[in-house]
Write a protein that holds these residues in place. Sequence first.
Motif, PDB file in Angstrom:
ATOM      1  N   HIS A 197       0.732  -1.076   0.113  1.00  0.00           N
ATOM      2  CA  HIS A 197      -0.015   0.013  -0.094  1.00  0.00           C
ATOM      3  C   HIS A 197       0.934   1.022  -0.288  1.00  0.00           C
ATOM      4  O   HIS A 197       0.527   2.041  -0.673  1.00  0.00           O
ATOM      5  CB  HIS A 197      -0.936   0.142   1.229  1.00  0.00           C
ATOM      6  N   TYR A 198       1.876   1.231   0.933  1.00  0.00           N
ATOM      7  CA  TYR A 198       2.753   2.673   0.955  1.00  0.00           C
ATOM      8  C   TYR A 198       3.776   2.618  -0.140  1.00  0.00           C
ATOM      9  O   TYR A 198       4.016   3.775  -0.588  1.00  0.00           O
ATOM     10  CB  TYR A 198       3.275   2.663   2.295  1.00  0.00           C
ATOM     11  N   GLU A 257       2.984   1.918  -3.290  1.00  0.00           N
ATOM     12  CA  GLU A 257       1.958   2.437  -4.200  1.00  0.00           C
ATOM     13  C   GLU A 257       1.579   3.900  -3.941  1.00  0.00           C
ATOM     14  O   GLU A 257       2.044   4.895  -5.008  1.00  0.00           O
ATOM     15  CB  GLU A 257       0.627   1.692  -4.463  1.00  0.00           C
ATOM     16  N   THR A 258       1.376   4.202  -2.619  1.00  0.00           N
ATOM     17  CA  THR A 258       1.114   5.771  -2.614  1.00  0.00           C
ATOM     18  C   THR A 258       2.308   6.726  -2.621  1.00  0.00           C
ATOM     19  O   THR A 258       2.448   7.700  -3.079  1.00  0.00           O
ATOM     20  CB  THR A 258       0.506   5.948  -0.995  1.00  0.00           C
ATOM     21  N   SER A 259       3.493   5.955  -2.196  1.00  0.00           N
ATOM     22  CA  SER A 259       4.792   6.969  -2.088  1.00  0.00           C
ATOM     23  C   SER A 259       5.268   7.019  -3.573  1.00  0.00           C
ATOM     24  O   SER A 259       5.989   8.135  -3.786  1.00  0.00           O
ATOM     25  CB  SER A 259       5.830   6.097  -1.587  1.00  0.00           C
ATOM     26  N   ILE A 260       4.964   6.385  -4.662  1.00  0.00           N
ATOM     27  CA  ILE A 260       5.496   6.726  -5.893  1.00  0.00           C
ATOM     28  C   ILE A 260       4.411   7.408  -6.784  1.00  0.00           C
ATOM     29  O   ILE A 260       4.726   7.856  -7.926  1.00  0.00           O
ATOM     30  CB  ILE A 260       6.134   5.451  -6.912  1.00  0.00           C
ATOM     31  N   MET A 261       3.359   7.490  -6.221  1.00  0.00           N
ATOM     32  CA  MET A 261       2.057   8.177  -7.121  1.00  0.00           C
ATOM     33  C   MET A 261       2.246   9.626  -7.055  1.00  0.00           C
ATOM     34  O   MET A 261       2.802  10.311  -6.119  1.00  0.00           O
ATOM     35  CB  MET A 261       0.696   7.880  -6.211  1.00  0.00           C
ATOM     36  N   ASP A 262       2.105  10.236  -8.184  1.00  0.00           N
ATOM     37  CA  ASP A 262       2.592  11.720  -8.448  1.00  0.00           C
ATOM     38  C   ASP A 262       3.755  12.415  -7.984  1.00  0.00           C
ATOM     39  O   ASP A 262       3.783  13.365  -7.412  1.00  0.00           O
ATOM     40  CB  ASP A 262       1.340  12.404  -7.852  1.00  0.00           C
ATOM     41  N   GLN A 263       4.728  11.486  -8.001  1.00  0.00           N
ATOM     42  CA  GLN A 263       5.875  11.929  -7.351  1.00  0.00           C
ATOM     43  C   GLN A 263       6.896  12.354  -8.546  1.00  0.00           C
ATOM     44  O   GLN A 263       6.916  11.417  -9.698  1.00  0.00           O
ATOM     45  CB  GLN A 263       6.630  10.796  -6.461  1.00  0.00           C
ATOM     46  N   ASP A 264       8.012  13.085  -8.216  1.00  0.00           N
ATOM     47  CA  ASP A 264       8.868  13.307  -9.168  1.00  0.00           C
ATOM     48  C   ASP A 264      10.225  13.651  -8.436  1.00  0.00           C
ATOM     49  O   ASP A 264      10.271  14.064  -7.207  1.00  0.00           O
ATOM     50  CB  ASP A 264       8.792  14.274 -10.192  1.00  0.00           C
ATOM     51  N   ALA A 312       5.620   1.466 -13.689  1.00  0.00           N
ATOM     52  CA  ALA A 312       5.635   3.124 -13.317  1.00  0.00           C
ATOM     53  C   ALA A 312       6.737   3.586 -14.232  1.00  0.00           C
ATOM     54  O   ALA A 312       8.068   3.403 -14.142  1.00  0.00           O
ATOM     55  CB  ALA A 312       5.932   3.289 -12.006  1.00  0.00           C
ATOM     56  N   ILE A 340       4.763  -3.506  -9.981  1.00  0.00           N
ATOM     57  CA  ILE A 340       4.140  -1.939  -9.871  1.00  0.00           C
ATOM     58  C   ILE A 340       5.415  -1.047 -10.315  1.00  0.00           C
ATOM     59  O   ILE A 340       5.042  -0.164 -10.783  1.00  0.00           O
ATOM     60  CB  ILE A 340       3.721  -1.827  -8.356  1.00  0.00           C
TER      61      ILE A 340
END
Length: 174
Positions: free
Chosen positions: A61-62, A64-71, A94, A90
């Motif tokens: 879970h974390y 997925e959320t940590s790489i979402m919308d990140q740069d 990405a 996953i």
Amino acid sequence: MIIVLIGYMASGKSTIGKVLAEKLSYDFMDLDEIIERKEQNSISDIFKFKGEIHFRKLETHYLETSIMDQDKLVLSLGGGTPCYGNNMTILQNADQVRTIYLKASLNTLIDRLKNEKSKRPLISHLQTNEELTEFVAKHLFERRQFYEQADFTITTDNKALDAVASEILTSLNQ
Ligand code: S3P
């Protein structure tokens, strides 16, 4: 770009990750620290009171959320993260993620882990160096197939932190 560092426990993921993030002026995050902060609980206590299966669900879970919308991020994972669920898929799916396997020899890992067992629930019960060596050798053998799916592999034995970080940058620029 998000640079994700994978490798066995004590392979230097967090230490090298911080140096690399500094060189690139990227943010640095460590997945175990994210889990501990969000869950308000230590990794050891999550294993002890909720069990490893629960921990592995949190990890996915974390991740997925940590790489979402990140740069512009360097993210170090736990030693087991690439080996459970669909975590490696996953990362491979990405577009912005590049995975780096920090490969250390069994001797290097044992040398570091023998003094750092207490915070690591998977090895904290092992009493002697012989038991530790046998466990890590088998575990590495099982996990290697996942680590080797990384985009790049960097061997770290006897190399300064700065040299490893520079090698990672060179591989990413090719
Ligand atoms: C684990 C490695 C640990 C932590 C947990 C499980 C593993 O992280 O996620 O104890 O399965 O190898 P480090 O690799 O940072 O020790």
